[in-house]
Design a protein around this motif. Structure first.
Motif, PDB file in Angstrom:
ATOM      1  N   ARG A 105       1.919   1.961  -3.608  1.00  0.00           N
ATOM      2  CA  ARG A 105       0.722   2.410  -4.367  1.00  0.00           C
ATOM      3  C   ARG A 105       0.627   3.903  -3.896  1.00  0.00           C
ATOM      4  N   TYR A 106       0.738   4.281  -2.696  1.00  0.00           N
ATOM      5  CA  TYR A 106       0.720   5.659  -2.332  1.00  0.00           C
ATOM      6  C   TYR A 106       1.677   6.412  -2.948  1.00  0.00           C
ATOM      7  N   ILE A 107       2.991   6.031  -2.724  1.00  0.00           N
ATOM      8  CA  ILE A 107       4.274   6.890  -3.473  1.00  0.00           C
ATOM      9  C   ILE A 107       3.772   6.787  -4.861  1.00  0.00           C
ATOM     10  N   GLY A 122       1.395   6.832  -6.705  1.00  0.00           N
ATOM     11  CA  GLY A 122       0.163   7.892  -6.755  1.00  0.00           C
ATOM     12  C   GLY A 122       0.330   9.203  -6.521  1.00  0.00           C
ATOM     13  N   THR A 123       1.342   9.442  -5.573  1.00  0.00           N
ATOM     14  CA  THR A 123       1.721  10.848  -5.157  1.00  0.00           C
ATOM     15  C   THR A 123       2.684  11.383  -6.277  1.00  0.00           C
ATOM     16  N   CYS A 174       8.759  -0.675  -7.170  1.00  0.00           N
ATOM     17  CA  CYS A 174       8.419   0.674  -6.931  1.00  0.00           C
ATOM     18  C   CYS A 174       8.848   1.606  -8.287  1.00  0.00           C
ATOM     19  N   ARG A 211       0.670  12.638  -9.258  1.00  0.00           N
ATOM     20  CA  ARG A 211      -0.258  13.880  -8.859  1.00  0.00           C
ATOM     21  C   ARG A 211       0.963  14.999  -8.746  1.00  0.00           C
ATOM     22  N   THR A 212       1.987  14.775  -8.112  1.00  0.00           N
ATOM     23  CA  THR A 212       2.570  16.075  -7.879  1.00  0.00           C
ATOM     24  C   THR A 212       3.561  16.404  -8.742  1.00  0.00           C
ATOM     25  N   ASN A 221       0.809  -1.134   0.014  1.00  0.00           N
ATOM     26  CA  ASN A 221      -0.084  -0.058  -0.070  1.00  0.00           C
ATOM     27  C   ASN A 221       0.917   1.157   0.009  1.00  0.00           C
ATOM     28  N   LEU A 222       1.994   1.124   0.757  1.00  0.00           N
ATOM     29  CA  LEU A 222       2.914   2.476   0.737  1.00  0.00           C
ATOM     30  C   LEU A 222       3.367   2.672  -0.836  1.00  0.00           C
TER      31      LEU A 222
END
Length: 140
Positions: free
Chosen positions: A36-38, A40-41, A73, A44-45, A33-34
């Protein structure tokens, strides 16, 4: 994340001292999940070029992600993000991190391997990228 106008786009800090210990229950689930978060961030960023700064100071060996996780990753990032990555700077690398990076180089693309740099101190990091001291977590 921070931004700088002179040759850099985003400067993203990643503090390993805030990662979970590999001995916790459901560690694989948390790290997936981390990941996916990285990603995704980043999607977007990051609009253009960016630098990823990995702060490894104050992190226990059990908090350093495995080579397999780091590879997943990188593979999870789309081509735009891979091409936009200017550098990965590892600050306060331990011998374990240096060995992991050195041993992984044959399995990575030469383009990506050339982007990995080490900084022995925050002062050395400040010579590579402009960084506000307020953005560095206290344990570092």
């Amino acid at each position: 994340p921070g931004y700088h106008g002179e040759g850099f786009g985003a400067i993203l800090l990643f503090a390993a001292c805030h990662l979970p210990d590999s001995s916790i229950p459901q560690y694989g689930y948390v790290m997936e999940n981390l990941l996916r978060y990285i990603v995704g961030t980043l999607e977007r960023t990051v609009a253009d070029r960016y630098v990823l700064v990995c702060l490894s100071g104050a992190a226990a060996r059990e908090q350093i992600p495995s080579f397999g996780w780091m590879k997943r990753c990188y593979q999870a990032m789309d081509q735009r993000l891979r091409k936009s990555l200017q550098a990965v700077i590892i600050v306060h690398p331990t011998w374990y991190i240096k060995a992991l990076v050195t041993l992984s180089r044959p399995f990575l693309s030469p383009t990506f391997s050339g982007k990995v740099r080490f900084a022995a101190s925050l002062r050395e990091l400040s010579q590579l990228v402009p960084l506000e001291p307020a953005h560095v977590p206290e344990p570092i």
